[in-house]
Scaffold this active site. Structure first.
Site, mmCIF file in Angstrom:
data_model
loop_
_atom_site.group_PDB
_atom_site.id
_atom_site.type_symbol
_atom_site.label_atom_id
_atom_site.label_comp_id
_atom_site.label_asym_id
_atom_site.label_seq_id
_atom_site.Cartn_x
_atom_site.Cartn_y
_atom_site.Cartn_z
ATOM 1 N N PRO A 144 0.791 -1.237 0.000
ATOM 2 C CA PRO A 144 0.000 0.000 0.000
ATOM 3 C C PRO A 144 0.824 1.290 0.000
ATOM 4 O O PRO A 144 0.249 2.359 -0.087
ATOM 5 C CB PRO A 144 -0.810 -0.123 1.298
ATOM 6 C CG PRO A 144 0.044 -0.973 2.202
ATOM 7 C CD PRO A 144 0.762 -1.931 1.309
ATOM 8 N N GLU B 149 2.913 -1.868 -9.057
ATOM 9 C CA GLU B 149 2.097 -2.791 -8.254
ATOM 10 C C GLU B 149 1.257 -3.618 -9.212
ATOM 11 O O GLU B 149 0.612 -3.080 -10.098
ATOM 12 C CB GLU B 149 1.218 -1.997 -7.271
ATOM 13 C CG GLU B 149 0.137 -2.796 -6.578
ATOM 14 C CD GLU B 149 0.625 -4.007 -5.784
ATOM 15 O OE1 GLU B 149 1.598 -3.893 -5.012
ATOM 16 O OE2 GLU B 149 0.035 -5.096 -5.957
ATOM 17 N N CYS C 39 9.042 -9.456 4.664
ATOM 18 C CA CYS C 39 8.599 -9.559 6.052
ATOM 19 C C CYS C 39 8.549 -11.040 6.439
ATOM 20 O O CYS C 39 7.627 -11.498 7.091
ATOM 21 C CB CYS C 39 7.258 -8.860 6.285
ATOM 22 S SG CYS C 39 5.927 -9.481 5.253
HETATM 23 N N1 SAM Z 1 6.305 -2.107 -0.113
HETATM 24 C C1 SAM Z 1 4.918 -2.139 0.339
HETATM 25 C C2 SAM Z 1 4.751 -1.174 1.488
HETATM 26 O O1 SAM Z 1 5.722 -0.871 2.188
HETATM 27 O O2 SAM Z 1 3.645 -0.692 1.693
HETATM 28 C C3 SAM Z 1 4.495 -3.533 0.698
HETATM 29 C C4 SAM Z 1 4.665 -4.489 -0.456
HETATM 30 S S1 SAM Z 1 3.946 -6.073 -0.212
HETATM 31 C C5 SAM Z 1 5.159 -6.860 0.755
HETATM 32 C C6 SAM Z 1 4.210 -6.808 -1.779
HETATM 33 C C7 SAM Z 1 3.353 -6.258 -2.891
HETATM 34 O O3 SAM Z 1 3.799 -6.817 -4.125
HETATM 35 C C8 SAM Z 1 1.875 -6.612 -2.796
HETATM 36 O O4 SAM Z 1 1.112 -5.434 -2.851
HETATM 37 C C9 SAM Z 1 1.618 -7.463 -4.032
HETATM 38 O O5 SAM Z 1 0.332 -7.273 -4.595
HETATM 39 C C10 SAM Z 1 2.700 -6.967 -4.966
HETATM 40 N N2 SAM Z 1 3.112 -7.889 -6.048
HETATM 41 C C11 SAM Z 1 3.066 -9.243 -6.077
HETATM 42 N N3 SAM Z 1 3.569 -9.705 -7.223
HETATM 43 C C12 SAM Z 1 3.958 -8.626 -7.944
HETATM 44 C C13 SAM Z 1 4.547 -8.454 -9.224
HETATM 45 N N4 SAM Z 1 4.837 -9.509 -10.012
HETATM 46 N N5 SAM Z 1 4.784 -7.203 -9.669
HETATM 47 C C14 SAM Z 1 4.483 -6.132 -8.897
HETATM 48 N N6 SAM Z 1 3.923 -6.231 -7.682
HETATM 49 C C15 SAM Z 1 3.666 -7.469 -7.205
#
Ligand code: SAM
Length: 271
Positions: free
Chosen positions: A90, A111, A207
């Protein structure tokens, strides 16, 4: 063990003194974090109590775990940098990067999930962040792009954020979940190192505290690139609880009441 509410002051819209005055006015207690001037630990108030405050509604603060404030600090972003946040929603870390560069860096946020992209746009607007937001699969980004700095806060099993008391914990993990996660992390890191300029800096974080998703991913991908792990000095991060890491200089944060379990590594691409 209940986890403390922690927050980051959004210096694009406010400052620590103003936020402290607002918390005092709401009779909410807080304490400083030794290694980060813009972070606060709240006591005796819930996240919902904080969400009810104007400083939250107007994006002057962001609820963010202390562990997740480490990657943007370690990215060492500068105003002149062209930066990619590859898995951004987010957007807590994206907004922190924007704040650390006073909105001067050229920031691109990627994203994959459509709904989470909308949330990301909303959060960035609320916090006054200037960034270009893409709804795309980061593994498929064109190799025509290149960046000085990249944050890859990779999707993961979330093993570092699960509490033993959480309901359904036994069903949360499977070999399949872990192997899918590792596969995606390797694909994302491969793309990140492809898009990173020579001499550029990459921060890889999850995480999760599982070695497969962390050092295992680095060991598998880094040998294919002219890239090295830059050792993180923890001297400036007083009080961060640590677990051993398989690769020297990477950081695995031990989960406790204040910190989520977390992994972070800094990688440099040779000039
Ligand atoms: N960095 C964010 C923050 O600090 O708010 C949290 C990121 S969360 C750990 C990982 C995110 O990667 C998720 O929102 C997920 O939907 C997205 N995601 C998953 N596969 C992805 C891809 N192939 N390309 C881009 N985003 C991806």
């Amino acid at each position: 063990m209940p986890r403390h509410v922690t927050m980051r002051v959004n210096t694009l819209k406010s400052d620590i003194s103003h936020v402290k005055r607002c918390l005092d006015a709401a009779s909410i207690s807080y304490s400083d974090v030794p290694w980060y001037r813009d972070a606060l630990v709240i006591s005796g108030a819930s996240e919902d109590d904080i969400r009810a405050l104007d400083i939250y509604t107007y994006g002057k603060i962001y609820l963010q775990n202390l562990s997740s404030m480490l990657p943007p600090l370690l990215l060492e972003a500068k105003a002149e940098d062209c930066i990619l946040d590859m898995a951004a929603a987010p957007g807590g870390k994206s907004a922190q990067i924007a704040a650390l560069t006073d909105n001067q860096a050229q920031l691109t946020l990627c994203e994959k999930d459509k709904i989470r992209t909308e949330r990301l746009k909303f959060n960035m607007a609320r916090q006054g962040v200037r960034a270009y937001v893409m709804n795309a699969d980061a593994t498929k980004l064109s190799d025509m792009f290149s960046f000085d700095k990249i944050l890859l806060d990779a999707p993961c099993s979330g093993s570092g954020t699960i509490r033993i008391t959480d309901k359904g914990i036994s069903g949360a993990f499977s070999d399949k979940l872990l192997s899918n996660s590792v596969k995606l992390q390797k694909a994302l890191l491969t793309k990140a190192l492809t898009l990173l300029k020579a001499g550029g800096r990459l921060v890889y974080s999850t995480c999760s505290v599982l070695p497969d998703e962390n050092c295992g991913v680095l060991s598998s991908v880094l040998p294919r690139f002219n890239a090295d792990v830059l050792p993180i000095s923890m001297d400036r991060f007083e009080g961060v609880p640590l677990l051993p890491s398989e690769i020297d200089g990477t950081v695995t944060v031990c989960p406790n009441g204040l910190y989520e379990g977390f992994f972070v590594a800094v990688i440099a691409k040779r000039p």
